[in-house]
Design an enzyme around this catalytic site. Structure first.
Site, PDB file in Angstrom:
ATOM      1  N   HIS A  17      -2.967   2.259  13.470  1.00 54.12           N
ATOM      2  CA  HIS A  17      -1.799   2.377  12.590  1.00 54.12           C
ATOM      3  C   HIS A  17      -1.722   1.201  11.610  1.00 54.12           C
ATOM      4  O   HIS A  17      -1.603   1.396  10.391  1.00 54.12           O
ATOM      5  CB  HIS A  17      -0.528   2.443  13.446  1.00 54.12           C
ATOM      6  CG  HIS A  17       0.727   2.628  12.647  1.00 54.12           C
ATOM      7  ND1 HIS A  17       1.253   3.865  12.375  1.00 54.12           N
ATOM      8  CD2 HIS A  17       1.559   1.729  12.053  1.00 54.12           C
ATOM      9  CE1 HIS A  17       2.352   3.724  11.649  1.00 54.12           C
ATOM     10  NE2 HIS A  17       2.559   2.434  11.444  1.00 54.12           N
ATOM     11  N   GLU A  18      -1.789  -0.003  12.149  1.00 57.93           N
ATOM     12  CA  GLU A  18      -1.667  -1.184  11.286  1.00 57.93           C
ATOM     13  C   GLU A  18      -2.892  -1.351  10.387  1.00 57.93           C
ATOM     14  O   GLU A  18      -2.781  -1.886   9.282  1.00 57.93           O
ATOM     15  CB  GLU A  18      -1.460  -2.435  12.144  1.00 57.93           C
ATOM     16  CG  GLU A  18      -0.186  -2.430  12.982  1.00 57.93           C
ATOM     17  CD  GLU A  18       1.067  -2.205  12.144  1.00 57.93           C
ATOM     18  OE1 GLU A  18       1.088  -2.583  10.960  1.00 57.93           O
ATOM     19  OE2 GLU A  18       2.034  -1.635  12.698  1.00 57.93           O
ATOM     20  N   HIS A  21      -2.172   0.404   7.129  1.00 57.84           N
ATOM     21  CA  HIS A  21      -1.363  -0.417   6.220  1.00 57.84           C
ATOM     22  C   HIS A  21      -2.205  -1.546   5.610  1.00 57.84           C
ATOM     23  O   HIS A  21      -2.119  -1.828   4.408  1.00 57.84           O
ATOM     24  CB  HIS A  21      -0.181  -1.038   6.981  1.00 57.84           C
ATOM     25  CG  HIS A  21       0.848  -0.048   7.431  1.00 57.84           C
ATOM     26  ND1 HIS A  21       1.397   0.901   6.607  1.00 57.84           N
ATOM     27  CD2 HIS A  21       1.454   0.122   8.651  1.00 57.84           C
ATOM     28  CE1 HIS A  21       2.287   1.618   7.282  1.00 57.84           C
ATOM     29  NE2 HIS A  21       2.334   1.169   8.524  1.00 57.84           N
TER      30      HIS A  21
END
Length: 451
Positions: A17-18, A21
């Protein structure tokens, strides 16, 4: 090992997920100060270039710290600041985290079907009714043995899995069935009941009620009525208040019939029968009497390894992701409209427990659970709640319409409120987890010597 599998599962999902980003922020030319798995104080890490890669103290999440991302520290004059980038660039950064979780489950699910996993055989069979629980909603509605369920609320039901998932998420409402009986199609309306033991709806024809549903105390919760009475893990409950116990759900019904305050039970242990006296207690969580035993019927229903070729696995994986997405969205909708209790959800304790069980039952089941969690993480993060990615996307959409950033104070207050709501919700779900897995209320009573 439970903690290890929990760390592996959560670590991979948060990292993916990170990473989304992080990659999109770097592509947009934004300065990234930190890439963290976990929140709170920095435990270990290293610095490469301008970014500090770290593992922090509290593992339930993670973050990418970008210059100018915090509303209170915005500086549009810095060309490498998050705030200086266009609405479209910031939108891509916010959306890329959930997108990576979607990509992970899209990749993993076909792999699961190629590796194969053990599943109950009945899930793949036509939903023909083998038996009906006495006094159940199905019996009241007019179901009969041998009926074939053709559709539920207008949707075709090729197997038991589609029937059971629809019943499970629709407690306390009427579902319209069509069954095939003697060549005729017959409509039946069933008032679904809520069954606390399965945290969802039931009508009394589901195969799970008739396959290995013996009243065995696989787990005896500390401080519970069963614990105080001397019931041990592995005991089979043979009778309750002088009446023969047919199965686990029959035991639950007999307990809640309230025919006695201190009740006689007979358990079978190591081939011998032992008489005990038990005093059921009222569960505030379930709103009914309980004695504090949990049955683990995993593996009692016949199981089979189901695996598929490359192209069929891709199709099965795609269908499974679509089905799970719809199920997750349906459950979220019912939670928001209070048609379903938050108690049906699993928090970190349950995730840890299921991670270990899935890993123990094979790589296929472990990867399936990871793909399912990744899908849920993606969908949950897109909810329009301040502090989540979905909340950021809402503010960016408003900014695109009004041609200026949303008022700083409004965003700051909204983020704080969102944080409070999420933390409160997580605490409630975690307490529910601990109660379910370890018997939290019984532990508290023992700690403070409450009778």
């Amino acid at each position: 090992m439970t903690i290890i599998y929990f760390a592996i599962t959560l670590g991979i999902l948060i990292f993916i997920h990170e990473l989304g980003h992080f990659i999109m922020a770097k592509r947009a030319g934004i300065k990234v100060e930190a890439f963290s798995l976990g929140f709170g104080p920095r435990l270990v890490g290293f610095k490469m270039g301008e970014t500090d890669y770290r593992i922090s103290a509290f593992p339930l999440g993670g973050y990418v710290k970008m210059v100018g991302e915090d509303p209170s520290d915005e500086d549009a004059s810095d060309p490498r600041s998050f705030a200086s980038k266009s609405v479209w660039a910031r939108t891509k950064v916010a959306f890329s985290g959930p997108l990576m979780n979607f990509i992970l489950c899209i990749v993993l699910m076909p792999v699961v079907f190629m590796i194969g996993r053990m599943e109950p055989v009945y899930l793949h069979e036509a939903p023909m009714i083998a038996d009906i629980k006495a006094g159940s909603p199905a019996e009241v509605a007019g179901f009969r043995k041998g009926d074939l369920i053709v559709s539920v609320d207008g949707k075709n039901t090729p197997g038991w899995e589609s029937v059971m998932s629809h019943i499970l998420i629709n407690p306390d409402r009427t579902i319209n069935f069509v069954v095939q009986r003697d060549g005729d199609e017959i409509p039946l309306a069933v008032a679904v009941e809520k069954l606390p033991e399965i945290s969802g709806g039931y009508i009394g024809v589901e195969p799970v009620f008739f396959l290995g549903s013996e009243a065995r105390a696989d787990v005896v919760q500390p401080g519970s009525a069963a614990y105080d009475a001397g019931v041990l893990p592995g005991d089979l409950i043979v009778s309750y208040d002088g009446k023969v116990v047919a199965d686990f759900f029959d035991l639950s019904a007999k307990i809640n019939a309230k025919t006695c305050e201190e009740c006689a039970i007979v358990v079978e242990r190591d081939g011998e029968r032992k008489a005990l006296t038990i005093k059921p207690t009222l569960s505030a969580e379930h709103g009914r009497l309980i004695i504090g035993i949990v049955t683990n019927r995993k593996g009692m229903a016949p199981e089979k390894l189901y695996k598929y070729g490359f192209f069929e696995a891709i199709k099965k994986g795609t269908d499974e992701n679509l089905k799970l997405s719809k199920l997750t969205i349906d459950i979220l909708g019912k939670l928001v409209t209070f048609k379903l209790s938050y108690k049906v959800l699993g928090g970190p304790v349950v995730i840890a427990k299921i991670s270990a069980e899935a890993a123990a039952s094979g790589l296929g089941n472990f990867l399936y659970f990871m793909a399912f969690l990744s899908l849920q993480l993606a969908i949950l993060n897109l909810m329009p709640i301040p502090i989540l990615d979905g909340g950021h996307l809402v503010f960016l959409a408003i900014e695109a319409v009004i041609r200026r950033p949303v008022n700083l104070k409004v965003r700051s207050v909204a983020n704080h409120l969102g944080f409070i709501v999420l933390v409160s919700f997580m605490v409630l779900v975690t307490i529910k987890d601990i109660e379910t897995v370890f018997g939290f209320s019984g532990w508290l009573k023992g700690l403070f010597n409450i009778q």
